[in-house]
Write an enzyme that holds these catalytic residues in place. Structure first.
Site, PDB file in Angstrom:
ATOM      1  N   GLY A  82       0.812  -1.218   0.000  1.00 46.98           N
ATOM      2  CA  GLY A  82       0.000   0.000   0.000  1.00 46.98           C
ATOM      3  C   GLY A  82       0.840   1.261   0.000  1.00 46.98           C
ATOM      4  CB  CYS A  83       3.727   2.272   2.031  1.00 42.37           C
ATOM      5  SG  CYS A  83       2.875   2.116   3.619  1.00 42.37           S
TER       6      CYS A  83
END
Length: 158
Positions: A45-46
């Protein structure tokens, strides 16, 4: 408790970037700034979120906004993340999570259906006068968030 409220002054901080330099929010007075908080370098996600800001970089640059990413990772970890994905903005290290806590980006959250304590993916747009223009307190979709930020900035009143 979050000290970030739209229409109020953003809390000032100084953190270390990937090169070991001290970066103070006050340095950017007179500019629009996006401070985005994320849990960990080089995780799915990051990475999607960081690469989203990278991919929109020319539009963000034309909008004259400074982008600062903040996580608890070390400057060395940030340097690897920046190099691996060619990120054109600064990543700042908050290992003791003091800034994240003050900004409401660290605390209780739900993860996989369980309450846990950790970094809350969030973003804050600060106007040139140092006041909070918009606070995304909980980012639902890391991949879509950079476009949401750009849309908000493009819609700003002049």
């Amino acid at each position: 408790m979050a000290n970030v409220t739209e229409g109020r002054a953003a809390p000032i901080f100084t953190l270390t970037d990937a090169q070991g330099a001290q970066v103070s929010l006050s340095t950017f007075r007179g500019k629009d700034v996006l401070v985005y908080f994320y849990p960990k370098d080089d995780t799915p996600g990051c990475t999607k979120e960081a690469c989203g800001f990278r991919d929109l970089w020319e539009d963000l640059r034309r909008a004259e906004i400074v982008v600062l990413g903040v996580s608890p990772d070390s400057p060395a970890s940030h340097a690897k993340f920046v190099e691996k994905y060619r990120l054109p903005f600064r990543l700042l290290s908050d290992p003791d999570r003091k800034v994240m806590t003050a900004w409401g980006a660290y605390g209780e959250k739900m993860m996989y259906g369980k309450k846990t304590t950790g970094v809350i993916r969030s973003s804050v747009w600060i106007g040139p006068d140092g006041t909070v223009r918009k606070h995304w307190a909980r980012v639902a979709d890391a991949a879509k968030h950079p476009a949401q930020v750009l849309e908000a900035i493009r819609g700003r009143s002049t």
